[in-house]
Design a protein around this motif. Structure first.
Motif, PDB file in Angstrom:
ATOM      1  N   LEU A  53     -52.448 -37.961 -12.124  1.00  0.00           N
ATOM      2  CA  LEU A  53     -52.692 -39.139 -11.287  1.00  0.00           C
ATOM      3  C   LEU A  53     -51.413 -39.490 -10.534  1.00  0.00           C
ATOM      4  CD1 LEU A  53     -54.265 -41.454 -10.182  1.00  0.00           C
ATOM      5  CD2 LEU A  53     -53.970 -42.691 -12.325  1.00  0.00           C
ATOM      6  N   CYS A  54     -51.372 -39.045  -9.269  1.00  0.00           N
ATOM      7  CA  CYS A  54     -50.204 -39.306  -8.425  1.00  0.00           C
ATOM      8  C   CYS A  54     -50.504 -40.507  -7.531  1.00  0.00           C
ATOM      9  CB  CYS A  54     -49.886 -38.072  -7.577  1.00  0.00           C
ATOM     10  SG  CYS A  54     -48.541 -38.341  -6.422  1.00  0.00           S
ATOM     11  N   PHE A  55     -49.744 -41.570  -7.707  1.00  0.00           N
ATOM     12  CA  PHE A  55     -49.959 -42.788  -6.928  1.00  0.00           C
ATOM     13  C   PHE A  55     -49.039 -42.815  -5.714  1.00  0.00           C
ATOM     14  CE2 PHE A  55     -52.277 -46.754  -8.337  1.00  0.00           C
ATOM     15  CZ  PHE A  55     -52.416 -47.274  -7.061  1.00  0.00           C
ATOM     16  N   VAL A 120     -44.574 -44.296 -11.957  1.00  0.00           N
ATOM     17  CA  VAL A 120     -43.334 -43.735 -11.419  1.00  0.00           C
ATOM     18  C   VAL A 120     -43.541 -43.229  -9.990  1.00  0.00           C
ATOM     19  CG1 VAL A 120     -41.657 -41.870 -11.684  1.00  0.00           C
ATOM     20  CG2 VAL A 120     -42.368 -43.160 -13.678  1.00  0.00           C
ATOM     21  N   THR A 121     -44.648 -42.535  -9.738  1.00  0.00           N
ATOM     22  CA  THR A 121     -44.890 -42.009  -8.383  1.00  0.00           C
ATOM     23  C   THR A 121     -45.111 -43.159  -7.393  1.00  0.00           C
ATOM     24  OG1 THR A 121     -47.203 -41.647  -9.019  1.00  0.00           O
ATOM     25  CG2 THR A 121     -45.746 -39.730  -9.033  1.00  0.00           C
ATOM     26  N   LEU A 122     -45.744 -44.219  -7.872  1.00  0.00           N
ATOM     27  CA  LEU A 122     -45.909 -45.403  -7.016  1.00  0.00           C
ATOM     28  C   LEU A 122     -44.540 -45.971  -6.626  1.00  0.00           C
ATOM     29  CD1 LEU A 122     -48.425 -48.289  -7.611  1.00  0.00           C
ATOM     30  CD2 LEU A 122     -46.065 -48.804  -7.076  1.00  0.00           C
ATOM     31  N   SER A 245     -50.707 -44.387   0.224  1.00  0.00           N
ATOM     32  CA  SER A 245     -50.933 -43.771  -1.100  1.00  0.00           C
ATOM     33  C   SER A 245     -52.104 -44.440  -1.816  1.00  0.00           C
ATOM     34  CB  SER A 245     -49.679 -43.881  -1.966  1.00  0.00           C
ATOM     35  OG  SER A 245     -48.631 -43.112  -1.434  1.00  0.00           O
ATOM     36  N   ALA A 246     -52.165 -45.767  -1.717  1.00  0.00           N
ATOM     37  CA  ALA A 246     -53.253 -46.501  -2.355  1.00  0.00           C
ATOM     38  C   ALA A 246     -54.568 -46.233  -1.628  1.00  0.00           C
ATOM     39  CB  ALA A 246     -52.944 -47.994  -2.357  1.00  0.00           C
ATOM     40  N   GLU A 247     -54.484 -46.153  -0.294  1.00  0.00           N
ATOM     41  CA  GLU A 247     -55.694 -45.929   0.489  1.00  0.00           C
ATOM     42  C   GLU A 247     -56.340 -44.583   0.142  1.00  0.00           C
ATOM     43  OE1 GLU A 247     -56.687 -47.060   5.070  1.00  0.00           O
ATOM     44  OE2 GLU A 247     -54.595 -46.914   4.529  1.00  0.00           O
ATOM     45  N   VAL A 248     -55.519 -43.546   0.078  1.00  0.00           N
ATOM     46  CA  VAL A 248     -56.083 -42.215  -0.206  1.00  0.00           C
ATOM     47  C   VAL A 248     -56.649 -42.169  -1.624  1.00  0.00           C
ATOM     48  CG1 VAL A 248     -53.936 -41.101  -1.035  1.00  0.00           C
ATOM     49  CG2 VAL A 248     -55.692 -39.727   0.068  1.00  0.00           C
TER      50      VAL A 248
END
Lengths: 320, 237
Positions: A53-55, A120-122, A245-248
């Motif tokens: 899960l990459c944010f 972390v990615t977020l 990032s959130a949109e995708v």
């Protein structure tokens, strides 16, 4: 397991027919939506197929985009490299290199996975966006404009040739990924998502597989971003940060993260609907999208498009 | 030469000595059961052998090669297969793909695998295309044992392989484990609590207590040993 090939062919065939049915405006818009669809495919690969899960997937989209802008505008010159297509290739390599670097840091160095990885990615995406906003070389908050368009067709005002090239690239990447996922690598990714511990105790390096999937997803996202910047002719910090990032993530969750075609179609569909509804509802459109997201996650966790596709695949598999 | 050798292996968690100076030697093709009360260190010992935990002290060797502290995937590659107590299979993959993933680690090509024979041996020939997540509990246990066999380990660690199985499934599993050991190529170490299973397995038994090896001998000898009876079987056994 992805959508049936005939369905994917029908989808890309249908998209190829759009320019003859819709005007230049919608062809130009759809060219951008197809690239966002490709971007969604990259996250579906990483999240839905490999279980990562990459944010911050926009980091790679934006990295590809900015690399394309820097190279084609001549802000950064690489000896022996000129023209849009070599720049595109280098942009993809740079996005993949960023994913490799982060992958080593996150999976090998820090051993992060699950919800911690999302956080972390977020955070990394937010940091990267702030770096871009403050970096003069990248145009700071203004971004980089007048990026050269892809050298496609003789008439720069005709969006159709570019649209067909972008659609062909998206289709090639999609079918290439589907073929890859049907191979041994795809089976291992499913195993990685389902039971990483079991995979390790069979002799596989879970870290190496995670990095491989992350880099592949980063490369696809970078390709989409580079093509987007060349199509939009503009690179802005919003392409690399938290919001996109959130949109995708929402597109992929709504469509269905485990089916690449569902993620691709969800991105395009939501962006088309957004065009209409944002005019009618204004900012309330975001509320409607958020509500739809919550309902989908609660009631149709496999995604609105993937659920019927998975059901269909299950029926076909059980048929004698 | 010993296939698996543990030399004065310790694992401490703070002040708790979960494994406290274990010496254990298993020969090639040997079948051995490991028993002991809950918390005696059996599963911790498996975790140390397979790399899930690093020993606080001591050495672990596989066919003479020091594997102490290697990560799990490298120990698995070296030839140690582990079956978990709760069946650990890939639920989203077919039975055939589960076995193929294991076989790929041997460097074989999937299509050349004698999968049909293995599936028949596991009584799963009719279920080869079924998703592992759709199988019964016993079938999932067999799929995991099948994965171990497909990977071709030199040492097989089985943690309660018959947990949750019916009597018929347990009897079939006993036959399967004995068949594996009878090949003479695979060393098998089994953790099990089911006394009936151990009796049918009819092999040497090592008893652990408080992180140490208490005794090793035949099942009959262990059952007759007063200390083991009191500790594990109960005085009525």
């Amino acid at each position: 397991m992805d959508a049936p090939v005939w369905l994917a062919l029908a989808v890309f065939g249908g998209l190829a027919a759009v320019p003859s049915l819709a005007g230049d405006y919608w062809t130009g818009q759809l060219a951008r939506y197809v690239l966002f669809g490709l971007f969604a495919v990259s996250l579906a690969l990483v999240w839905g197929r490999a279980g990562i899960l990459c944010f911050g997937q926009a980091m790679f989209f934006g990295a590809g985009g900015y690399a394309m802008a820097l190279l084609t505008l001549g802000i950064v010159e690489v000896p022996g490299l000129s023209g849009a297509w070599p720049a595109l290739a280098l942009a993809v390599v740079l996005a993949a290199a960023l994913a490799l670097l982060l992958g080593f840091f996150l999976f090998w160095g820090a051993g992060i996975s699950g919800a911690y990885l999302a956080v972390v990615t977020l955070a990394l995406a937010v940091i990267l966006e702030q770096v871009v906003r403050g970096w003069p070389l990248l145009g700071e908050s203004t971004g980089l404009s007048s990026v050269p368009a892809l050298p496609v067709g003789d008439n720069p005002w005709d969006p159709k040739p570019t649209y067909y090239v972008l659609l062909a690239i998206a289709a090639a990447v999609y079918f290439g990924l589907v073929a890859l996922l049907a191979s041994r690598f795809g089976v291992l990714l499913t195993a990685l998502r389902t039971h990483p511990q079991r995979l390790a105790y069979l002799g596989y390096s879970v870290v190496a597989l995670r990095i491989a999937a992350f880099v592949l997803g980063g490369a696809v996202a970078g390709l989409a971003g580079a093509l987007f910047v060349a199509t939009d002719r503009f690179a802005s910090p919003s392409l690399i940060g938290f919001a996109l990032s959130a949109e995708v993530l929402i597109w992929v969750a709504l469509g269905g993260r485990s089916v690449l075609l569902a993620a691709f179609l969800a991105a395009i569909g939501i962006l088309i609907v957004q065009g209409f509804l944002s005019e009618a509802l204004g900012e309330w459109w975001l509320l409607a999208l958020g509500a739809l997201f919550m309902v989908s996650v609660a009631l149709v966790p496999n995604g609105l498009l993937a659920t019927p596709l998975l059901w269909l695949q299950s029926r076909l598999r059980r048929a004698p | 030469m010993a296939t698996l050798e543990l030399e004065d292996v310790h694992r401490h968690f703070g002040g708790v000595k979960a494994v406290d100076g274990v010496d254990l030697v298993l020969e090639r093709g040997e079948l051995r059961a490991l028993i002991g009360p809950n918390g005696c260190g059996k599963s911790t010992l498996f975790n140390l052998i397979t790399g899930a935990l690093r020993p606080t002290a001591g050495r672990i060797r596989l066919a003479g090669r020091d594997i102490t502290g290697l990560p799990p995937h490298r120990i698995a590659r070296a030839g140690i297969g582990r079956k978990f107590q709760v069946a650990s299979v890939f639920d989203d993959l077919s039975v055939e793909d589960n076995l193929a993933i294991a076989a790929w680690t041997r460097g074989r090509r999937g299509q050349h695998l004698p999968l049909a024979a293995l599936l028949t041996r596991l009584r799963l020939a009719e279920r080869r295309a079924t998703l592992a997540g759709e199988l019964s509990h016993g079938e999932r246990q067999w799929v995991e044992i099948g994965m171990m066999l497909a990977a071709g380990p030199s040492v097989l660690l089985l943690d309660e392989p018959t947990a949750g199985m019916t009597a018929a499934e347990t009897a079939a599993t006993v036959d399967l484990i004995r068949d594996i050991a009878a090949t003479g190529d695979v060393t098998v170490l089994v953790i099990e609590h089911d006394v009936g299973f151990l009796e049918r397995l009819d092999c040497a038994v090592t008893v652990m207590a408080k992180g140490r090896i208490l005794r090793t001998g035949s099942f009959a000898d262990m059952r007759a040993d007063p200390e083991v009876r009191a500790l594990y079987f109960g005085t009525a056994a």
